[in-house]
Motif scaffolding. Structure first.
Motif, PDB file in Angstrom:
ATOM      1  N   TYR A 195       7.771 -41.210  33.597  1.00  0.00           N
ATOM      2  CA  TYR A 195       7.041 -42.407  33.155  1.00  0.00           C
ATOM      3  C   TYR A 195       7.989 -43.589  33.020  1.00  0.00           C
ATOM      4  N   HIS A 196       9.139 -43.383  32.390  1.00  0.00           N
ATOM      5  CA  HIS A 196      10.097 -44.476  32.197  1.00  0.00           C
ATOM      6  C   HIS A 196      10.730 -44.924  33.512  1.00  0.00           C
ATOM      7  N   LYS A 207       7.281 -46.718  35.514  1.00  0.00           N
ATOM      8  CA  LYS A 207       6.218 -47.488  34.879  1.00  0.00           C
ATOM      9  C   LYS A 207       6.242 -48.960  35.269  1.00  0.00           C
ATOM     10  N   THR A 227       2.021 -49.569  35.558  1.00  0.00           N
ATOM     11  CA  THR A 227       1.865 -48.999  34.224  1.00  0.00           C
ATOM     12  C   THR A 227       0.616 -48.140  34.138  1.00  0.00           C
ATOM     13  N   MET A 248       1.164 -44.817  36.152  1.00  0.00           N
ATOM     14  CA  MET A 248       2.045 -43.875  35.481  1.00  0.00           C
ATOM     15  C   MET A 248       1.458 -43.365  34.166  1.00  0.00           C
ATOM     16  N   THR A 249       0.601 -44.168  33.533  1.00  0.00           N
ATOM     17  CA  THR A 249      -0.082 -43.681  32.330  1.00  0.00           C
ATOM     18  C   THR A 249      -1.022 -42.542  32.692  1.00  0.00           C
ATOM     19  N   THR A 283       1.066 -39.526  33.610  1.00  0.00           N
ATOM     20  CA  THR A 283       1.693 -38.928  32.431  1.00  0.00           C
ATOM     21  C   THR A 283       0.712 -38.102  31.623  1.00  0.00           C
ATOM     22  N   GLU A 295      13.440 -47.921  35.391  1.00  0.00           N
ATOM     23  CA  GLU A 295      12.626 -49.147  35.408  1.00  0.00           C
ATOM     24  C   GLU A 295      13.142 -50.152  36.407  1.00  0.00           C
TER      25      GLU A 295
END
Length: 237
Positions: free
Chosen positions: A81-82, A85, A89, A92-93, A96, A234
């Motif tokens: 996720y990190h 993302k 976002t 990836m949410t 996750t 990121e």
């Protein structure tokens, strides 16, 4: 705290994620693939129960492997996720939460392994059932565990499909990797669907099995890409 410190490592962060991916694949191959293949004889309750008696140590190691996989899945999911993302976002949410749901189902599904283990090791339970009942119960719970795997496989399909979309969008990873992940996600979902619905379609079985092969290729490709090349946490698109 540990993940926060790892995030300062830059490229090493993704390399650790790649290493975790490979460890999960190896341990999962043992606990989800090899161990059941030794113990479970499809449609043969007598042989399955005898295999369980003869391979108790292997069975315990298989359960231990599942537990390790569950723990590492949670760590890896947060790390992925990190890493991605910033590219999507929302994507990836979804990826996750889907993979975390998968880990939760894996944990609940262990109950279907523990019941035969408890019956096998407790004299009171062994004496309460006839031999044929013990054999049938053992095969039944192993079968239930298999359907539990199909249940978490659906959530993994969502994860793989969404992660493939994000990877393809990122432009920092190989485009074909994302596409193959997308197809692999469809393979996992389709395989679960036809088995849950007891659909007897040879064409669909061959199609989704072929896509599952692509999924395996994509996952190992992704793991080695993270491990060897890696990317900064990121990274901006």
């Amino acid at each position: 705290m540990i993940l926060s410190k790892l995030q300062t490592l830059g490229k090493a962060y993704s390399q650790i994620a790649g290493l975790l991916y490979l460890i999960i694949a190896i341990i999962g191959g043992f606990s989800i693939g090899y161990m059941p293949s030794v113990i479970i004889a499809e449609g043969n309750a007598v042989l399955t129960f005898q295999n369980l008696i003869d391979n108790q140590e292997l069975f315990r190691w298989g359960i231990a492997g599942d537990i390790v996989v569950m723990v590492l899945e949670i760590v890896l999911t947060v790390m992925l996720y990190h890493l991605f993302k910033s590219f999507s976002t929302t994507g990836m949410t979804i990826a996750t939460y889907s993979r975390l749901a998968m880990a939760i189902i894996m944990g609940v599904n262990l109950i279907n392994y523990m019941i035969p283990a408890i019956i096998m090791t407790q004299p009171d339970y062994l004496s309460a059932f006839s031999s044929s009942e013990l054999e049938s119960l053992t095969l039944l719970f192993f079968k239930a565990h298999k359907y539990g795997e199909l249940a978490w496989q659906i959530f993994f399909a969502i994860h793989l499909f969404t992660l493939g979309y994000v990877i393809r969008k990122s432009r920092k990873t190989p485009k074909w990797l994302g596409i193959i992940m997308l197809l692999g996600g469809i393979g996992y979902a389709g395989d679960s669907f036809i088995q849950f619905t007891l659909m007897n379609s040879e064409i669909l079985s061959i199609l989704f099995s072929s896509l599952l092969v692509l999924a395996v290729i994509a996952e190992f490709w992704f793991a080695f890409w993270l491990l060897i090349k890696g990317m900064n946490k990121e990274a901006k698109a």
